[in-house]
Design an enzyme around this catalytic site. Structure first.
Site, PDB file in Angstrom:
ATOM      1  N   ASP A 191       0.827  -1.207   0.000  1.00 21.84           N
ATOM      2  CA  ASP A 191       0.000   0.000   0.000  1.00 21.84           C
ATOM      3  C   ASP A 191       0.861   1.257   0.000  1.00 21.84           C
ATOM      4  OD1 ASP A 191       0.874   0.234   2.625  1.00 21.84           O
ATOM      5  OD2 ASP A 191      -1.035  -0.332   3.505  1.00 21.84           O
ATOM      6  N   ASP A 241       3.486   4.901 -20.129  1.00 25.84           N
ATOM      7  CA  ASP A 241       3.482   3.503 -20.516  1.00 25.84           C
ATOM      8  C   ASP A 241       3.190   3.371 -22.011  1.00 25.84           C
ATOM      9  OD1 ASP A 241       3.374   0.603 -19.661  1.00 25.84           O
ATOM     10  OD2 ASP A 241       1.351   0.798 -20.504  1.00 25.84           O
ATOM     11  N   GLU A 277       8.162   5.057 -22.085  1.00 23.95           N
ATOM     12  CA  GLU A 277       8.490   3.713 -22.543  1.00 23.95           C
ATOM     13  C   GLU A 277       8.397   3.702 -24.066  1.00 23.95           C
ATOM     14  OE1 GLU A 277       7.225  -0.917 -21.676  1.00 23.95           O
ATOM     15  OE2 GLU A 277       5.659   0.611 -21.746  1.00 23.95           O
TER      16      GLU A 277
END
Length: 524
Positions: A24, A197, A260
């Site tokens: 967490d 991403d 990326e």
């Protein structure tokens, strides 16, 4: 990832360093002191957004909400404040290519062919003889085709990854506006930047033409010089990235876009810098894909330096959540630890921003995952196991049973043990980071490769002003002399054999320099 105006800082990617059984945000907050002590400048957090977890959180149902498994928005705000108080910057993952199939946008999109959001995703009729619209493939071999039929509407939707991750249609202006709004949401909360991403996948051929037969089996763009795939690295992606850069620029020039970019062709990869108006740091797949040889890494770095646009700054990594761990990937069965130490020195002395994957600094290796414990749809679990903090049963990560197994090697490979061991890999990383911080030539100096007579040696100079540092990396298994006119004389600052400063006079195999010489005398 970098912090600081010269983009020469360090960052660590944190996955799994959390408090509960599956981790967490408060757990990360509790470990920020470790990161600050290690000396990194920034932290990149993997997705913590609302998600059914079909792909470890990369299948998102709400880009602006924290999944309850990881905590709350208040927990995130607390983490951010605590990081900033320690001088650490925070980058979050931005996942723009796709959403979860449970996202409300997709639910509306698939509800009808005339839905207001139908065009927010990529839909197509079946091929004339039936079946998928074209021959595009998912990145994941187990998924197969990149198309799945929606029985209710009779059309196929596109998914670059699992069937639970439908691709957004970035030709749609409303999609671009909505995702720019996601960036602004997190920027308004104070984040310092984003790791984008799959940045190279955002634009697809608008005609949805199939890939030519000779490359139809390619799932990525990782073949240098290969013909461009029609669903990856399309030229229109650069317009999208300029829009995202402009959205971030409104919050100040120090907000970072790390991207990326899984493109092997050097010139096409370098295009993702734009004219200093796209990505600041495109991830370098060509570097971490090299075999563990002096020639391989020298070629990768020299190629990168040769294609960088004016003023661009490189970024290097040897590990991340998609790769086998470097200590496993480079282990030849005899020199695993020596190679891990040499890799650390390579990464932290090159011109560019180094990225560290959590646990690589202590030598964590891939973990064998029983089939019944597997989580990842593409078999990447072995490199994603919990951080090994100490020698207890759950490695200090949790008091319960973690979501992936802890290896027996955690008894000897852990932070608590290595912290107090002068010659440990952890302390080598600390010393390298301290060396980098203390020497302008390593932080921002130029890079001049040398051509030693010994093919097992990779040597280069880092220079700025009157400071001159020679780095000599021995990829062989025997001591070697650096025979080069620019070697000069000097003192050794740091060696992979010891984390203590050795005397200026060294044995054969420890080449001196005029200023200083981080070296490896012997490494596999």
């Amino acid at each position: 990832m970098a912090a600081g105006g010269d983009l020469s800082g360090l960052s660590a990617e944190f996955r799994g360093l959390r408090r509960r059984r599956v981790g967490d945000l408060p757990g990360i907050t509790g470990r920020l002191g470790y990161l600050a002590g290690l000396g990194v400048d920034a932290v990149w957090l993997s997705p913590f957004y609302a998600s059914p977890m079909a792909d470890s959180g990369y299948d998102i149902t709400d880009h602006c909400a924290v999944d309850p498994v990881f905590g709350t928005l208040a927990d995130f705000d607390g983490l951010l404040a605590a990081a900033h108080a320690r001088g650490l910057r925070v980058l979050v993952d931005f996942v723009p290519n796709h959403t979860s199939d449970r996202h409300r946008w997709f639910a509306e999109s698939r509800s009808s062919r005339v839905s207001r959001r139908r065009d927010w995703y990529v839909w197509a009729d079946p091929a004339p003889g039936g079946g998928p619209p074209n021959n595009w493939l998912s990145t994941f071999p187990a998924t197969g085709s990149a198309w799945t039929l929606d029985e209710a509407t009779g059309q196929y939707y596109l998914h670059s990854y699992t069937t639970a991750q439908p691709d957004l249609n970035w030709h749609n202006a409303e999609v671009r506006a909505a995702m720019a709004g996601v960036l602004r949401f997190w920027l308004d909360r104070g984040v310092d930047g984003f790791r984008i991403d799959a940045a190279h996948r955002l634009i697809k051929d608008p005609a949805l033409a199939g890939n030519p037969a000779h490359i139809a089996g390619a799932r990525t763009a990782l073949a240098p010089g290969a013909q461009r795939l029609r669903h990856i690295d399309q030229p229109g992606v650069h317009t999208v990235l300029r829009e995202l850069r402009a959205a971030v620029a409104g919050y100040g020039g120090d907000r970072l876009l790390l991207g990326e970019v899984g493109v092997a062709d050097p010139a096409r990869w370098a295009a993702y810098y734009g004219r200093d108006d796209e990505l600041m740091l495109p991830l370098n797949f060509g570097f971490w894909s090299q075999p563990f040889t002096a020639a391989g890494f020298r070629t990768a770095v020299d190629t990168t330096e040769g294609v960088l646009p004016p003023g661009a700054w490189p970024v290097y990594a040897l590990g991340n959540h998609d790769l086998p761990r470097l200590a496993s990937r480079y282990d030849d069965g005899r020199h695993g630890q020596a190679r891990a130490r040499l890799a650390a020195m390579l990464l932290l002395t090159l011109r560019g921003t180094p990225l560290l994957y959590y646990g690589d600094e202590i030598g964590m290796t891939d973990v064998s995952i029983p089939p019944e414990s597997a989580v990842d749809p593409d078999g990447r679990d072995p490199a994603r196991t919990p951080m090994q903090w100490d020698a207890t049963n759950s490695a200090g990560f949790t008091t319960g049973r973690p979501w992936l197994p802890i290896p027996a090697s955690a008894r000897t490979v852990n932070v608590a043990l290595e912290r107090d061991e002068p010659g440990s890999l952890l302390n080598l990383y600390r010393d390298l980071i301290r060396l980098r911080r203390g020497h302008p030539a390593l932080r921002g100096g130029d890079y001049q490769p040398l051509a030693p007579a010994q093919p097992a040696l990779y040597a280069y100079l880092r220079r700025t002003g009157d400071q001159r540092i020679l780095v000599t990396l021995n990829f062989g298994d025997q001591p070697r002399d650096l025979d080069h006119p620019q070697a000069g004389t000097g003192r050794i600052l740091l060696s992979t054999h010891t984390n203590r400063n050795p005397p200026a006079a060294t044995r054969s195999g420890s080449p001196p320099t005029r200023e200083s010489s981080p070296t490896s005398h012997k490494a596999g």
